[in-house]
Scaffold this active site. Structure first.
Site, PDB file in Angstrom:
ATOM      1  N   ASN A 111       0.854  -1.186   0.000  1.00 33.09           N
ATOM      2  CA  ASN A 111       0.000   0.000   0.000  1.00 33.09           C
ATOM      3  C   ASN A 111       0.890   1.236   0.000  1.00 33.09           C
ATOM      4  O   ASN A 111       2.016   1.197   0.491  1.00 33.09           O
ATOM      5  CB  ASN A 111      -0.876   0.019   1.255  1.00 33.09           C
ATOM      6  N   HIS A 113       0.703   5.157   1.424  1.00 28.73           N
ATOM      7  CA  HIS A 113      -0.085   6.044   2.300  1.00 28.73           C
ATOM      8  C   HIS A 113       0.589   7.411   2.315  1.00 28.73           C
ATOM      9  O   HIS A 113       1.813   7.502   2.462  1.00 28.73           O
ATOM     10  CB  HIS A 113      -0.160   5.454   3.709  1.00 28.73           C
TER      11      HIS A 113
HETATM   12  C1  GAR Z   1      -2.233   9.034  -3.236  1.00 26.66           C
HETATM   13  O1  GAR Z   1      -1.741  10.241  -2.723  1.00 26.66           O
HETATM   14  C2  GAR Z   1      -2.121   7.933  -2.200  1.00 26.66           C
HETATM   15  O2  GAR Z   1      -0.990   8.051  -1.383  1.00 26.66           O
HETATM   16  C3  GAR Z   1      -3.371   8.124  -1.416  1.00 26.66           C
HETATM   17  O3  GAR Z   1      -4.363   8.479  -2.356  1.00 26.66           O
HETATM   18  C4  GAR Z   1      -3.749   9.117  -3.468  1.00 26.66           C
HETATM   19  C5  GAR Z   1      -4.180   8.374  -4.706  1.00 26.66           C
HETATM   20  O4  GAR Z   1      -3.800   9.065  -5.855  1.00 26.66           O
HETATM   21  N1  GAR Z   1      -3.744   6.941  -0.701  1.00 26.66           N
HETATM   22  C6  GAR Z   1      -4.423   6.938   0.441  1.00 26.66           C
HETATM   23  O5  GAR Z   1      -4.829   7.948   0.963  1.00 26.66           O
HETATM   24  C7  GAR Z   1      -4.664   5.565   1.022  1.00 26.66           C
HETATM   25  N2  GAR Z   1      -5.105   5.666   2.375  1.00 26.66           N
HETATM   26  P1  GAR Z   1      -3.821   8.324  -7.250  1.00 26.66           P
HETATM   27  O6  GAR Z   1      -5.201   7.677  -7.402  1.00 26.66           O
HETATM   28  O7  GAR Z   1      -3.616   9.420  -8.252  1.00 26.66           O
HETATM   29  O8  GAR Z   1      -2.713   7.301  -7.250  1.00 26.66           O
END
Ligand code: GAR
Length: 212
Positions: A111, A113
């Site tokens: 994952n 985060h």
């Molecule tokens: C990213 O910043 C990731 O780190 C975060 O969501 C975004 C997804 O962007 N993830 C979380 O918050 C998980 N808890 P993306 O869809 O453009 O990759």
């Protein structure tokens, strides 16, 4: 050749970075499928346009509550396993996962985060980092365990929090580092370079696991 299945809920820019790096760098791996829990996830179109199989397992018809969550996870697991994954990559997959699901993929699910774990688990990480007066922020790639946003840390990216930053400015700075770090971490996994050693993850060749 290792099979990678990527789970998304939205835009999918991390998924895109991984797909592009896998093709450009000739990893011993293929992206077997991109799966979303939201039919409207923007990233699905990118995957389709790159000839990658896509699937949607919509969480909404399952309803709410523990039984619904377990039924959704069971169906998601069935669809994922249809692609025989060696690695499952959560890339902006915004679901809390049941212990049965995380246990099934123990040691083979990553994952990303958007915080320097163990600080700021959960949502609104950038806003909370700014409000806490943090001078650095970042993102973490980790193996997934039953506890939300915990699990052995594979890599972290550190960025400064600048005076005047708002949530979106900080998020953009962190995201650009996510796009370098996550493909590296996935590549390390498929090349067999990661060793889980309790709470720590070591890189066999001693490569730096810090970005930024
Ligand atoms: C990213 O910043 C990731 O780190 C975060 O969501 C975004 C997804 O962007 N993830 C979380 O918050 C998980 N808890 P993306 O869809 O453009 O990759």
């Amino acid at each position: 050749m290792k099979n990678i299945v990527i789970l998304i809920s939205g835009r999918g820019s991390n998924m895109e970075a991984i797909v592009k790096a896998c093709a450009a760098e000739g990893w011993p791996a293929r992206i077997a499928a991109v799966i979303s829990n939201r039919p409207e996830a923007g990233g699905l179109a990118f995957a389709q346009s790159h000839g990658i199989a896509t699937a949607v397992v919509d969480h909404k018809p399952f309803g709410k509550g523990d039984a619904a969550r377990a039924a959704f996870d069971a169906e998601l697991q069935r669809v994922i396993d249809g692609f025989a994954p060696d690695l499952v990559v959560l890339a902006g997959f915004m679901r809390i996962l049941t212990p049965g699901f995380t246990g099934h993929y123990a040691g083979r699910m990553l994952n990303i985060h958007p915080s320097l774990l163990p600080a700021f688990t959960g949502l609104h990480t950038h806003q909370r980092a700014i409000e806490a007066g943090c001078r650095v922020a970042g993102a973490t790639v980790h193996f997934v365990t039953a506890e939300l946003d915990h699990g052995p840390i594979v890599a972290q990216a550190v960025v400064p929090v600048l005076d005047g930053d708002d949530e979106s400015a900080l998020a953009a700075r962190v995201l650009s580092h996510e796009h370098r770090m996550y493909p590296s971490a996935v590549r390390w996994f498929v090349e067999g370079r990661l060793v889980i050693d309790g709470a720590r993850v070591r890189h066999r060749d001693g490569e730096s696991q810090m970005f930024g």
